[in-house]
Design an enzyme around this catalytic site. Sequence first.
Site, mmCIF file in Angstrom:
data_model
loop_
_atom_site.group_PDB
_atom_site.id
_atom_site.type_symbol
_atom_site.label_atom_id
_atom_site.label_comp_id
_atom_site.label_asym_id
_atom_site.label_seq_id
_atom_site.Cartn_x
_atom_site.Cartn_y
_atom_site.Cartn_z
ATOM 1 N N SER A 48 39.176 54.133 33.157
ATOM 2 C CA SER A 48 40.472 53.472 33.231
ATOM 3 C C SER A 48 41.523 54.484 33.632
ATOM 4 O O SER A 48 41.302 55.698 33.582
ATOM 5 C CB SER A 48 40.833 52.844 31.882
ATOM 6 O OG SER A 48 42.104 52.216 31.939
ATOM 7 N N ARG A 49 42.706 53.990 34.024
ATOM 8 C CA ARG A 49 43.793 54.899 34.374
ATOM 9 C C ARG A 49 44.333 55.629 33.152
ATOM 10 O O ARG A 49 44.905 56.702 33.274
ATOM 11 C CB ARG A 49 44.928 54.120 35.045
ATOM 12 C CG ARG A 49 44.606 53.643 36.452
ATOM 13 C CD ARG A 49 45.708 52.777 37.015
ATOM 14 N NE ARG A 49 45.874 51.551 36.255
ATOM 15 C CZ ARG A 49 46.804 50.633 36.510
ATOM 16 N NH1 ARG A 49 47.655 50.833 37.503
ATOM 17 N NH2 ARG A 49 46.886 49.544 35.780
ATOM 18 N N HIS A 58 40.094 48.993 45.380
ATOM 19 C CA HIS A 58 38.668 48.795 45.655
ATOM 20 C C HIS A 58 38.117 49.838 46.621
ATOM 21 O O HIS A 58 37.032 50.384 46.419
ATOM 22 C CB HIS A 58 38.426 47.396 46.234
ATOM 23 C CG HIS A 58 38.586 46.302 45.240
ATOM 24 N ND1 HIS A 58 38.397 44.974 45.554
ATOM 25 C CD2 HIS A 58 38.903 46.316 43.927
ATOM 26 C CE1 HIS A 58 38.599 44.228 44.487
ATOM 27 N NE2 HIS A 58 38.921 45.025 43.484
ATOM 28 N N LYS A 61 35.708 40.930 44.485
ATOM 29 C CA LYS A 61 36.236 40.329 45.693
ATOM 30 C C LYS A 61 37.761 40.327 45.664
ATOM 31 O O LYS A 61 38.326 40.293 44.550
ATOM 32 C CB LYS A 61 35.712 38.897 45.827
ATOM 33 C CG LYS A 61 36.394 37.888 44.868
ATOM 34 C CD LYS A 61 35.637 36.649 44.666
ATOM 35 C CE LYS A 61 34.626 36.823 43.586
ATOM 36 N NZ LYS A 61 35.212 37.200 42.272
ATOM 37 N N ASP A 94 43.720 36.628 46.767
ATOM 38 C CA ASP A 94 43.344 36.331 45.387
ATOM 39 C C ASP A 94 42.530 35.054 45.264
ATOM 40 O O ASP A 94 41.538 35.013 44.525
ATOM 41 C CB ASP A 94 44.596 36.231 44.518
ATOM 42 C CG ASP A 94 44.277 36.417 43.044
ATOM 43 O OD1 ASP A 94 43.981 37.552 42.635
ATOM 44 O OD2 ASP A 94 44.296 35.414 42.303
#
Length: 327
Positions: free
Chosen positions: A33-34, A76, A94, A175
Amino acid sequence: MLRWGVLGTGWIATAFLEGLRAVHGARVTAVGSRSAAAAERFADTWGIPNRHVGVTALAEDPDVDVVYIATPHSAHHAGTLACLAAGKHVLCEKPLAMNARQVTEMIGAARSHGRFLMEAMWTRFAPASRKISDLLAAGAIGELRMLIANFGNAVPYDPASRLWNPELGGGALLDLGVYPIALASHFLGDLTVVGVSGRLDPQGKVDAQSTVLVENRDGVTGLLACSLEAPLPNRVALIGTRGRIEVERWWCPTDFVLYRDGSEPEAYAFPHRANGYEHEAEEVARCIAAGEQESPLMPWAESLRIMRIMDEVRQRLGVVYPYADTP
């Protein structure tokens, strides 16, 4: 045993791990994670032993075989390249990237590093979807002539939200529209964009709603719509010369109805063992075990075709993603 790492700790990562619970031989060994706090919280919730800050640390974890990338669209490309370079297989959410140039680079990296890469188009792997494909191939509705698919929800406008932020790939198309476009690509094959109509957000930066008319080489048409402004019917109809197939909640299908001319409707049900994400994870495991770099159910060429269509739609609507679209 296939050891999974997860990049990202949002709701889609949670949903994927719920599905992964139903997959034999799958074990989650690491999360990235960030922030350290988010990684720790997620790992504690799921009992994940290895916690990392950033994609590099996760990609270099020796206890990971394959990484599920559950970050926003804009991350991504970089996340996938880092994992592939570190020798990890990748299942990426996706849309696979922000544009076709990025997808091409990701495919090239998977090929050069000899690693598996697949877009996580979970709709494709559901048993109901496979049954629909079988029925179409068997001529259950005659020759396919038209596909109608829409996916839309009313989302309050917030320019700070990921859904409306062009830097993060905001807009209805990437989205939600990726679903009907991917469905048309699956059932119709190579597509030509015949027409595009849409509305932009109040600042004119991303699409709030898009409608796309596509056609394949045989003249079979697809009418595809997506919206962040309106709750669309969210149905699919596959219409042939001798009947049709209608699907509710089609992006994660379990049920559909076959209407044959002159016959009573036939209802089909294919419930998931978990929540539907288990099917794509099983395909990843099968491909890796077989030494395949891409899935025949969701090959690289199709991910690239889908992305090229979305690039064309954006170009016609005048939507630019400043960070990703700049060479």
